[in-house]
Design a protein around this motif. Sequence first.
Motif, PDB file in Angstrom:
ATOM      1  N   VAL A  75       0.846  -1.189   0.000  1.00 22.68           N
ATOM      2  CA  VAL A  75       0.000   0.000   0.000  1.00 22.68           C
ATOM      3  C   VAL A  75       0.881   1.238   0.000  1.00 22.68           C
ATOM      4  N   MET A  76       0.255   2.383  -0.206  1.00 26.97           N
ATOM      5  CA  MET A  76       0.945   3.665  -0.231  1.00 26.97           C
ATOM      6  C   MET A  76       0.504   4.480   0.987  1.00 26.97           C
ATOM      7  N   PHE A  77       1.445   4.906   1.799  1.00 32.24           N
ATOM      8  CA  PHE A  77       1.116   5.620   3.025  1.00 32.24           C
ATOM      9  C   PHE A  77       1.259   7.134   2.890  1.00 32.24           C
ATOM     10  N   ALA A  78       0.394   7.846   3.604  1.00 30.10           N
ATOM     11  CA  ALA A  78       0.621   9.266   3.848  1.00 30.10           C
ATOM     12  C   ALA A  78       1.693   9.344   4.932  1.00 30.10           C
ATOM     13  N   ASP A  79       2.231  10.527   5.185  1.00 27.11           N
ATOM     14  CA  ASP A  79       3.200  10.672   6.258  1.00 27.11           C
ATOM     15  C   ASP A  79       2.534  10.327   7.584  1.00 27.11           C
ATOM     16  N   PRO A  80       3.314   9.873   8.558  1.00 31.81           N
ATOM     17  CA  PRO A  80       2.719   9.451   9.827  1.00 31.81           C
ATOM     18  C   PRO A  80       2.096  10.618  10.592  1.00 31.81           C
ATOM     19  N   ASP A  81       1.055  10.323  11.352  1.00 32.37           N
ATOM     20  CA  ASP A  81       0.426  11.360  12.171  1.00 32.37           C
ATOM     21  C   ASP A  81       0.725  11.186  13.646  1.00 32.37           C
ATOM     22  N   TYR A  82       1.492  10.173  14.016  1.00 34.64           N
ATOM     23  CA  TYR A  82       1.896   9.995  15.413  1.00 34.64           C
ATOM     24  C   TYR A  82       3.071   9.040  15.508  1.00 34.64           C
ATOM     25  N   LEU A  83       3.714   9.017  16.661  1.00 34.84           N
ATOM     26  CA  LEU A  83       4.796   8.089  16.960  1.00 34.84           C
ATOM     27  C   LEU A  83       4.563   7.588  18.376  1.00 34.84           C
ATOM     28  N   MET A  84       4.699   6.284  18.593  1.00 30.76           N
ATOM     29  CA  MET A  84       4.220   5.717  19.848  1.00 30.76           C
ATOM     30  C   MET A  84       5.203   4.750  20.491  1.00 30.76           C
ATOM     31  N   LEU A  85       5.273   4.794  21.821  1.00 29.97           N
ATOM     32  CA  LEU A  85       6.042   3.831  22.601  1.00 29.97           C
ATOM     33  C   LEU A  85       5.145   2.660  22.999  1.00 29.97           C
ATOM     34  N   ASP A  86       5.735   1.625  23.567  1.00 30.84           N
ATOM     35  CA  ASP A  86       4.989   0.454  24.033  1.00 30.84           C
ATOM     36  C   ASP A  86       4.765   0.510  25.543  1.00 30.84           C
ATOM     37  N   ALA A  87       3.854  -0.332  26.022  1.00 32.63           N
ATOM     38  CA  ALA A  87       3.608  -0.482  27.464  1.00 32.63           C
ATOM     39  C   ALA A  87       2.950  -1.844  27.670  1.00 32.63           C
ATOM     40  N   PHE A  88       2.844  -2.264  28.924  1.00 31.93           N
ATOM     41  CA  PHE A  88       2.213  -3.538  29.262  1.00 31.93           C
ATOM     42  C   PHE A  88       1.013  -3.319  30.178  1.00 31.93           C
ATOM     43  N   ILE A  89       0.003  -4.164  29.993  1.00 27.15           N
ATOM     44  CA  ILE A  89      -1.044  -4.318  31.006  1.00 27.15           C
ATOM     45  C   ILE A  89      -0.539  -5.390  31.962  1.00 27.15           C
ATOM     46  N   VAL A  90      -0.494  -5.080  33.243  1.00 29.58           N
ATOM     47  CA  VAL A  90      -0.016  -6.021  34.256  1.00 29.58           C
ATOM     48  C   VAL A  90      -0.989  -6.017  35.431  1.00 29.58           C
ATOM     49  N   LYS A  91      -0.817  -6.970  36.326  1.00 26.53           N
ATOM     50  CA  LYS A  91      -1.650  -6.979  37.520  1.00 26.53           C
ATOM     51  C   LYS A  91      -1.384  -5.728  38.353  1.00 26.53           C
ATOM     52  N   LYS A  92      -2.377  -5.353  39.132  1.00 24.45           N
ATOM     53  CA  LYS A  92      -2.284  -4.137  39.935  1.00 24.45           C
ATOM     54  C   LYS A  92      -0.975  -4.104  40.714  1.00 24.45           C
ATOM     55  N   GLY A  93      -0.256  -2.995  40.581  1.00 25.33           N
ATOM     56  CA  GLY A  93       0.999  -2.847  41.296  1.00 25.33           C
ATOM     57  C   GLY A  93       2.197  -3.457  40.602  1.00 25.33           C
ATOM     58  N   ASN A  94       1.996  -4.123  39.447  1.00 26.43           N
ATOM     59  CA  ASN A  94       3.090  -4.736  38.687  1.00 26.43           C
ATOM     60  C   ASN A  94       3.972  -5.604  39.581  1.00 26.43           C
TER      61      ASN A  94
END
Length: 308
Positions: free
Chosen positions: A141-160
């Motif tokens: 596919v052909m993309f337009a320029d990006p509209d955001y840049l994002m880091l990762d994270a985890f869902i973990v149990k309360k308090g990790n």
Amino acid sequence: MARPHANRSGTDNKSHRGFSRRSLLTGAVSLGAAGSLGMVGCSRVPGEGKVLGGSLLDTLRNQGSVKIGIASEPPFGYVGDDGQATGEAPAIARVIFKRLGIDEVTPVPVDFGALIPGLKARQFDVVSAGMYINPLRCEQVMFADPDYLMLDAFIVKKGNPHGIKTYADVKKKGLKLASGKAYAQIDYAKAAGISDVLVLPDQVAGLDAVAQGRVDAFAGTRITVKSAVAGSGRVSATEPFQPVMDGKPAYGAGGFAFRLSEKNFRDAFNKELLKLKANDYQELLKIVGPFGFSKADMTDLTAKELCG
């Protein structure tokens, strides 16, 4: 999700950040009869991989409507209680298409893995789902320029309780990880040596899996994770972090995808997007801010750079 290119570990937000948000779509996907949009006014359909100018924009202007493919993933793109498309990407789409002379935006919800096949089959006219831009997808596919840049994270149990901060922690501690279908986070985990990743439909299923103890963590973008855990007393979100692949930062920058035959359509859209980014992203932030995006998520990276 495409843009900023800032190394979230402290380097300038405009420095280059890498390629991916979700893994490249694989496997054949069954689709219903292809819609007529995109066919009207086209004398021929280009062969696979062929880039032509395209006349779809004129067709859409004449009919006053456009179909956007979304993956029902808050806050990137989903159908609201009113039946209308909402989220970061549809909100941008609505503004830009109006400026291009197209007033009506019709959502077509599909599984994330069906977005590129659906676009190529003309089930809708553009992918509006915050899709990560990477070289493999750029072949399709052909993309337009990006509209955001994002880091990762985890869902973990309360308090990790396991103290999870990165994929390396999951691997080192022998913990059980899950992620969403077609998410780039699956590839990030495998790059860290995690061979067994439980693939779930979405972040809601991921939250339940963590809360029930079936997995120790669910990997997603920092904004997806934050949105999922909001108001939950059972789970927490870890601090955002920069994923790594092959010893290099793997940056998740997302944007709108168009058929390879519709360069004119993509270029016109991109021109309006760049206007939204002007003046330090002020106008773009007004659009995406209500969905949890901040200036830290903005980027001046281009699709050309991400496509490599």
